[in-house]
Structure formats: C-alpha cells, structure tokens
Design a protein around this motif. Structure first.
Motif, PDB file in Angstrom:
ATOM      1  N   PRO A  29      30.821   0.609  11.509  1.00  0.00           N
ATOM      2  CA  PRO A  29      31.269   0.437  12.895  1.00  0.00           C
ATOM      3  C   PRO A  29      31.252   1.758  13.664  1.00  0.00           C
ATOM      4  CG  PRO A  29      32.705  -0.774  11.406  1.00  0.00           C
ATOM      5  CD  PRO A  29      31.804   0.063  10.534  1.00  0.00           C
ATOM      6  N   SER A  30      31.525   2.872  12.966  1.00  0.00           N
ATOM      7  CA  SER A  30      31.523   4.185  13.625  1.00  0.00           C
ATOM      8  C   SER A  30      30.132   4.535  14.141  1.00  0.00           C
ATOM      9  CB  SER A  30      32.010   5.256  12.651  1.00  0.00           C
ATOM     10  OG  SER A  30      31.896   6.546  13.225  1.00  0.00           O
ATOM     11  N   LEU A  31      29.107   4.347  13.301  1.00  0.00           N
ATOM     12  CA  LEU A  31      27.738   4.650  13.735  1.00  0.00           C
ATOM     13  C   LEU A  31      27.322   3.737  14.875  1.00  0.00           C
ATOM     14  CD1 LEU A  31      25.013   6.050  13.483  1.00  0.00           C
ATOM     15  CD2 LEU A  31      24.405   4.412  11.689  1.00  0.00           C
ATOM     16  N   LEU A  32      27.615   2.453  14.760  1.00  0.00           N
ATOM     17  CA  LEU A  32      27.233   1.518  15.819  1.00  0.00           C
ATOM     18  C   LEU A  32      27.917   1.860  17.138  1.00  0.00           C
ATOM     19  CD1 LEU A  32      27.266  -1.845  13.825  1.00  0.00           C
ATOM     20  CD2 LEU A  32      25.268  -0.553  14.605  1.00  0.00           C
ATOM     21  N   ALA A  33      29.180   2.305  17.064  1.00  0.00           N
ATOM     22  CA  ALA A  33      29.895   2.694  18.285  1.00  0.00           C
ATOM     23  C   ALA A  33      29.253   3.916  18.919  1.00  0.00           C
ATOM     24  CB  ALA A  33      31.358   2.975  17.962  1.00  0.00           C
ATOM     25  N   GLN A  34      28.836   4.887  18.097  1.00  0.00           N
ATOM     26  CA  GLN A  34      28.168   6.084  18.626  1.00  0.00           C
ATOM     27  C   GLN A  34      26.846   5.709  19.299  1.00  0.00           C
ATOM     28  OE1 GLN A  34      29.180   9.163  18.848  1.00  0.00           O
ATOM     29  NE2 GLN A  34      30.889   9.339  17.421  1.00  0.00           N
ATOM     30  N   ILE A  35      26.095   4.813  18.663  1.00  0.00           N
ATOM     31  CA  ILE A  35      24.810   4.403  19.239  1.00  0.00           C
ATOM     32  C   ILE A  35      25.024   3.634  20.538  1.00  0.00           C
ATOM     33  CG2 ILE A  35      22.726   3.048  18.858  1.00  0.00           C
ATOM     34  CD1 ILE A  35      23.116   3.522  15.852  1.00  0.00           C
ATOM     35  N   GLU A  36      25.978   2.718  20.556  1.00  0.00           N
ATOM     36  CA  GLU A  36      26.267   1.961  21.776  1.00  0.00           C
ATOM     37  C   GLU A  36      26.641   2.904  22.919  1.00  0.00           C
ATOM     38  OE1 GLU A  36      29.062  -1.190  21.342  1.00  0.00           O
ATOM     39  OE2 GLU A  36      27.978  -2.148  19.700  1.00  0.00           O
ATOM     40  N   HIS A  37      27.391   3.958  22.592  1.00  0.00           N
ATOM     41  CA  HIS A  37      27.780   4.931  23.611  1.00  0.00           C
ATOM     42  C   HIS A  37      26.545   5.607  24.200  1.00  0.00           C
ATOM     43  CE1 HIS A  37      29.980   7.984  25.756  1.00  0.00           C
ATOM     44  NE2 HIS A  37      29.452   8.950  25.020  1.00  0.00           N
ATOM     45  N   ARG A  38      25.604   6.015  23.337  1.00  0.00           N
ATOM     46  CA  ARG A  38      24.387   6.675  23.820  1.00  0.00           C
ATOM     47  C   ARG A  38      23.519   5.715  24.631  1.00  0.00           C
ATOM     48  NH1 ARG A  38      27.687   9.674  20.575  1.00  0.00           N
ATOM     49  NH2 ARG A  38      27.080  11.869  20.740  1.00  0.00           N
ATOM     50  N   ILE A  39      23.482   4.458  24.234  1.00  0.00           N
ATOM     51  CA  ILE A  39      22.737   3.462  25.013  1.00  0.00           C
ATOM     52  C   ILE A  39      23.318   3.360  26.416  1.00  0.00           C
ATOM     53  CG2 ILE A  39      22.247   0.993  25.211  1.00  0.00           C
ATOM     54  CD1 ILE A  39      22.154   0.914  22.132  1.00  0.00           C
ATOM     55  N   LYS A  40      24.641   3.409  26.496  1.00  0.00           N
ATOM     56  CA  LYS A  40      25.316   3.336  27.793  1.00  0.00           C
ATOM     57  C   LYS A  40      24.953   4.541  28.673  1.00  0.00           C
ATOM     58  CE  LYS A  40      29.608   2.090  27.574  1.00  0.00           C
ATOM     59  NZ  LYS A  40      31.082   2.118  27.390  1.00  0.00           N
ATOM     60  N   LEU A  41      24.884   5.731  28.062  1.00  0.00           N
ATOM     61  CA  LEU A  41      24.520   6.935  28.806  1.00  0.00           C
ATOM     62  C   LEU A  41      23.094   6.832  29.343  1.00  0.00           C
ATOM     63  CD1 LEU A  41      25.917   9.771  26.464  1.00  0.00           C
ATOM     64  CD2 LEU A  41      27.086   8.574  28.338  1.00  0.00           C
ATOM     65  N   VAL A  42      22.168   6.465  28.462  1.00  0.00           N
ATOM     66  CA  VAL A  42      20.758   6.374  28.837  1.00  0.00           C
ATOM     67  C   VAL A  42      20.556   5.337  29.933  1.00  0.00           C
ATOM     68  CG1 VAL A  42      18.469   5.733  27.985  1.00  0.00           C
ATOM     69  CG2 VAL A  42      19.931   7.229  26.615  1.00  0.00           C
ATOM     70  N   SER A  43      21.309   4.253  29.873  1.00  0.00           N
ATOM     71  CA  SER A  43      21.223   3.222  30.908  1.00  0.00           C
ATOM     72  C   SER A  43      21.705   3.765  32.251  1.00  0.00           C
ATOM     73  CB  SER A  43      22.065   2.007  30.497  1.00  0.00           C
ATOM     74  OG  SER A  43      22.091   1.041  31.527  1.00  0.00           O
ATOM     75  N   PHE A  44      22.790   4.524  32.241  1.00  0.00           N
ATOM     76  CA  PHE A  44      23.309   5.098  33.483  1.00  0.00           C
ATOM     77  C   PHE A  44      22.291   6.064  34.099  1.00  0.00           C
ATOM     78  CE2 PHE A  44      25.437   8.420  35.879  1.00  0.00           C
ATOM     79  CZ  PHE A  44      26.246   7.695  36.740  1.00  0.00           C
ATOM     80  N   TRP A  45      21.658   6.855  33.250  1.00  0.00           N
ATOM     81  CA  TRP A  45      20.670   7.828  33.742  1.00  0.00           C
ATOM     82  C   TRP A  45      19.379   7.160  34.198  1.00  0.00           C
ATOM     83  CZ3 TRP A  45      21.829  10.786  28.665  1.00  0.00           C
ATOM     84  CH2 TRP A  45      22.964  11.598  28.837  1.00  0.00           C
ATOM     85  N   ALA A  46      19.179   5.901  33.827  1.00  0.00           N
ATOM     86  CA  ALA A  46      17.980   5.136  34.202  1.00  0.00           C
ATOM     87  C   ALA A  46      16.708   5.827  33.714  1.00  0.00           C
ATOM     88  CB  ALA A  46      17.938   4.918  35.718  1.00  0.00           C
ATOM     89  N   ILE A  47      16.693   6.165  32.422  1.00  0.00           N
ATOM     90  CA  ILE A  47      15.512   6.773  31.822  1.00  0.00           C
ATOM     91  C   ILE A  47      14.391   5.732  31.800  1.00  0.00           C
ATOM     92  CG2 ILE A  47      14.561   7.910  29.785  1.00  0.00           C
ATOM     93  CD1 ILE A  47      16.810   9.522  31.039  1.00  0.00           C
ATOM     94  N   ALA A  48      13.288   6.041  32.458  1.00  0.00           N
ATOM     95  CA  ALA A  48      12.228   5.052  32.651  1.00  0.00           C
ATOM     96  C   ALA A  48      11.190   5.092  31.529  1.00  0.00           C
ATOM     97  CB  ALA A  48      11.542   5.299  33.990  1.00  0.00           C
ATOM     98  N   PRO A  49      10.592   3.953  31.203  1.00  0.00           N
ATOM     99  CA  PRO A  49       9.510   3.924  30.215  1.00  0.00           C
ATOM    100  C   PRO A  49       8.375   4.857  30.629  1.00  0.00           C
ATOM    101  CG  PRO A  49      10.248   1.693  30.710  1.00  0.00           C
ATOM    102  CD  PRO A  49      10.920   2.609  31.704  1.00  0.00           C
ATOM    103  N   GLY A  50       7.764   5.521  29.640  1.00  0.00           N
ATOM    104  CA  GLY A  50       6.659   6.427  29.904  1.00  0.00           C
ATOM    105  C   GLY A  50       7.076   7.824  30.308  1.00  0.00           C
TER     106      GLY A  50
END
Length: 302
Positions: A29-50
């Motif tokens: 659960p600790s690793l999954l929580a860390q990954i979910e947090h990073r997904i949330k950051l990347v989504s906020f930054w709107a990192i685009a494909p390519g």
C-alpha cells in the motif's frame, strides 16, 4: 478515458524494484500510495504525450516512472540526480534506476548521475517542454542552490518550456499531520547548524511562497498552483518523525555534533524536539497514526 489513479498505480508498480512477501504478487500500500501521488502531480502539470522532460533530483525514480508513462513512447525523460549509486536502502539508487532502465519504460528514460548544474551547463540537445522538481528541494544542502539552479536554466534552449515543482507545503490539515510539519522545520534548523554536510532527507526547507518568489525572480511566471492532500498510505511522515525521535533519544540527543551553539539556540532546538513528541502524542495511534502534510504544486512558464 483516463484510468483511475489506483488502476494506473497498480500498472506502474511493476516498474519499481520491491521486496514482496513470499508468494505475493501485490505491491505494498505504501508504494501504491507514492505512485498515486506522483500520478496526481503529473496530471496537474498536464505533461503531454510526446514531450521532452528534464527531471531534476529524480532519486530512485518515484516520479520518473509517472513522467515516462505520461510522455508515451514518442517522448523522453532525462532524469538527473547527484546521489551516489550505492546510496539508499533497502535498494540503492543504482539498483532502482537499473530496474527501471531494463523495463518496458527504459527506452524513454536516461538517468544521469551528475549535479543538475553540471548537466545543464553541458547540455546541447533539443529544448525541453517541461523541467520538473518533484520533492527534491528539501534534499538541497543549502538554500542558495535553488535560486542558482533556477537562474542556470536560462542557458537551456527553450521555446515554451514549463517549470513544474512539487514540495511539501508546511501546511497541516489536521493534528495527525502537524508532527510532520514540525519535524521538517526542526530537521532543517539542525542541518543549518551542522559543520559537515549530511545526507539527510530534509536539509533545506523552503515554503511555497519562498519557492515561488525564487522562480519568479529568475523569470518564471506562475501559471497555476494548488495544495493537495496526501494519501493515507504515504509513509514519509512516519519515517522522518521516527528518525528524529530516535536521534532525540540517542547519545547527545538533538544537539549531538552541534558545536558552538549559544544557550538560546540550544533551548529552542530542545523545545522544538519536545513539541514534536507532544504533537505525536496528540495523534490517535501515535507514530503509526500520523499523516503526511499537504503538498504544494506549481506550474510556471518563462
């Protein structure tokens, strides 16, 4: 349709080196929580494909994997960290990064073991779309590194580059996260009194306001910012508060290795240590019941 964070976290977990109980195929659960947090950051930054991304202070690749997933097979991430290859436990930087490099995401990522300034000064490649500092500022050995680093970024080729930053907010949403805030401030104070550079996780604490001012002074304009709550599974608060309390109870206490302090400084440090212990005592479940403080996220453009 975008995948739910939990589903995507489980998918990305395969790229991380991890010790699992014998016979288990599930990530902690600790690793999954860390990954979910990073997904949330990347989504906020709107990192685009390519996109092409420069990640500064990548560590073991916690955010690198989320970035590589976001840029897709036609994007690229240069992940820079000056840490020694044998630093870290239970796996070293070298082991964690090699595991990612040898995965399906490997072709999208290049890890660079060097200082950010050295990398930037020698870079001659194509412009980056995003420059990312994800939970890396607190590792800086002194506060002058951030403004110097931000100024050096002006030497990189650019057209519409975005600066993306995430760091602890120093904001406590509840009693359960207040020990984490106090510990971060006290650890930074102790580091400022050290005569020998350490390898602690918390060395330079800057508030979101201080980070924003440094970015804007270097020519980066704020596009948007937010403060987000961290997931229950994230263990940073537990690790950092636990280690501080252990130091407090060790030989010499919090003042061990600190020479030349005046009475006022010694008194403040000891009082802050008492405050951390008192704050933990006010949390249901004590250390195990603590939550990480909120995280501040910002996106800037030159």
């Amino acid at each position: 349709m975008a995948e739910p964070p939990s589903s995507k976290a489980e998918k990305l977990a395969q790229y991380f080196i991890e010790k699992r109980p014998e016979g288990s195929t599930k990530s902690s659960p600790s690793l999954l929580a860390q990954i979910e947090h990073r997904i949330k950051l990347v989504s906020f930054w709107a990192i685009a494909p390519g996109s092409r991304v420069l990640e500064i202070g990548c560590g073991q690749g916690d955010c690198t994997v989320a970035l590589a997933d976001a840029v897709g097979e036609h994007g690229h991430v240069d992940a820079v960290d000056p840490g020694a290859p044998d630093y870290g436990a239970p796996f070293t930087l070298s082991q964690a990064q090699s595991h990612i490099t040898n995965s399906a995401l490997g072709p999208r990522i290049a890890f660079h073991c060097t200082t950010p300034t050295s990398y930037i000064e020698s870079y001659t490649g194509a412009p980056y779309d995003y420059i990312v500092l994800s939970h890396s500022i607190y590792y800086f050995s002194n506060p002058s590194i951030l403004p110097d680093l931000l100024s050096s970024l002006s030497s990189l080729p650019a057209y519409n580059t975005h600066l993306c930053i995430a760091e602890w907010s120093l904001h406590s949403r509840s009693q359960s996260s207040s020990p984490h805030v106090l510990t971060a401030l006290l650890c930074s104070l102790l580091e400022s009194k050290q005569t020998v550079e350490s390898s602690g996780n918390i060395r330079t604490v800057l508030s979101p306001e201080q980070i924003s001012r440094a970015a804007q002074k270097s020519g980066w304009g704020m596009e948007r910012e937010s403060v987000v709550e961290t997931g229950e599974g994230m263990q940073d608060a537990y690790w950092e508060v636990r280690d501080l309390i252990r130091k407090r109870h060790g030989e010499g206490g919090l003042l061990a290795g600190l020479d030349g302090l005046g009475d006022a400084e010694r008194t403040v440090i000891e009082a802050m240590g008492d405050a951390v212990v008192g704050a933990v005592g006010g949390v249901d479940g004590g250390l195990s019941g603590m939550r990480c403080m909120d995280v501040w996220i910002g996106r800037f453009v030159r």
